[in-house]
Design an enzyme around this catalytic site. Sequence first.
Site, PDB file in Angstrom:
ATOM      1  N   THR A   1       0.836  -1.084  -0.244  1.00 30.63           N
ATOM      2  CA  THR A   1      -0.585   0.010   0.395  1.00 30.63           C
ATOM      3  C   THR A   1       1.056   0.943   0.301  1.00 30.63           C
ATOM      4  O   THR A   1       1.135   1.562   1.067  1.00 30.63           O
ATOM      5  CB  THR A   1      -0.668  -0.131   1.134  1.00 30.63           C
ATOM      6  OG1 THR A   1      -1.694  -0.830   1.177  1.00 30.63           O
ATOM      7  CG2 THR A   1      -1.983   1.252   1.640  1.00 30.63           C
TER       8      THR A   1
ATOM      9  N   ALA B   1      -7.038   2.664  -6.353  1.00 27.69           N
ATOM     10  CA  ALA B   1      -8.230   1.509  -6.216  1.00 27.69           C
ATOM     11  C   ALA B   1      -8.465   1.344  -4.263  1.00 27.69           C
ATOM     12  O   ALA B   1      -9.034   1.203  -3.903  1.00 27.69           O
ATOM     13  CB  ALA B   1      -7.979   0.344  -6.892  1.00 27.69           C
ATOM     14  N   LYS B   2      -6.731   0.746  -4.529  1.00 26.19           N
ATOM     15  CA  LYS B   2      -5.959   0.415  -2.680  1.00 26.19           C
ATOM     16  C   LYS B   2      -6.479   1.845  -1.365  1.00 26.19           C
ATOM     17  O   LYS B   2      -7.008   1.531  -0.403  1.00 26.19           O
ATOM     18  CB  LYS B   2      -5.007   0.136  -2.862  1.00 26.19           C
ATOM     19  CG  LYS B   2      -4.324  -0.571  -1.407  1.00 26.19           C
ATOM     20  CD  LYS B   2      -5.443  -1.697  -0.380  1.00 26.19           C
ATOM     21  CE  LYS B   2      -5.017  -1.768   0.317  1.00 26.19           C
ATOM     22  NZ  LYS B   2      -4.220  -2.419   1.268  1.00 26.19           N
ATOM     23  N   LEU B   3      -6.467   2.876  -2.134  1.00 32.87           N
ATOM     24  CA  LEU B   3      -6.333   4.280  -0.991  1.00 32.87           C
ATOM     25  C   LEU B   3      -7.355   4.240  -0.941  1.00 32.87           C
ATOM     26  O   LEU B   3      -8.336   4.394   0.826  1.00 32.87           O
ATOM     27  CB  LEU B   3      -5.933   5.082  -1.750  1.00 32.87           C
ATOM     28  CG  LEU B   3      -3.701   4.441  -1.568  1.00 32.87           C
ATOM     29  CD1 LEU B   3      -3.409   6.271  -1.766  1.00 32.87           C
ATOM     30  CD2 LEU B   3      -3.758   5.020  -0.022  1.00 32.87           C
TER      31      LEU B   3
END
Length: 308
Positions: free
Chosen positions: A95, A168-170
Amino acid sequence: MKVGFIGLGTMGRNAALNVARAGFEMVVYDVRPEALQPLVERGAKAANGPADVLGQVDVVVTMVFGPKEIEAVVRGRGGFLSVDCKGKYWIDLTTSSPDLMRALGTDFRARGGAPVDAPVTGSVDSAICGDMIMFVGGEDADVEHVRSVIEAMGEIRKVGRHGNGYVAKLVNNQLWKIHAAAIGEAMVAAKLAGLEPDVWWSAMKGGAADSFVMQHDVPSIFAGHYDPSFPLALCLKDLGLIEELMTATGTRNELTRATHDRFKEAASRYGKDAGEMTVCKLIEDDAGVELRVAGDWVAPWEVKAPAA
């Protein structure tokens, strides 16, 4: 393909074990030598550093704490860029900052390599079971080349060009953390108004209030351990990156900042090693109530791995 894996923490170790179970020959490295043992016991070869890993494999997977650590893996002394990257594939699960990772990917590609980002969502039980959702960004041909490695760890959700996986992860974690903080307020209000936690939980699931947090994380509140497999230190790192993204895009982010403040308060009171859901314990303690529910609540880290 021969696969390298760098970063064998709680999530990385379990992801790497699934790559090993899929039958790939492996080379592994972590800054903590003792972290290598579970993989070495399965036949993996221990390496001396990132460049040593890259030099021995076709594909290298990285999953480290955050931006500083992954930049060191790539640009640092003994990092990827210190050796020939031609024909090498790099899958990153960290991340991190989209801007930084696009820059690192550009550097890696300039030296002949192919970067693919695949940050994950889920919890440690998803890493153990090999069914993590993975936000995958990169050139289609590159993703297809390493598909078998990624699918050994989880499910591909293709999100476009390299770097989009980090975006997208954040925003995924943004919603996750906001909901985690809000659940504490809702649970305590319901309890004080006469609705017991187990009844509340049964009523909420499947309706408009439902989410992964509701389904997966509330039992850690019932059990009273608040899931230390994902500590507040990681939550704060993620929330800092999320706020950077909001600032960079010029997006209003009052809810995100309030959530960040709540997690900072939890870390100040309970310590950064405390579990992510202690953000709800704050509300319990301040209200003088307890949300324990008797039951056989299996902790995420106690889930059994699939058979080899």
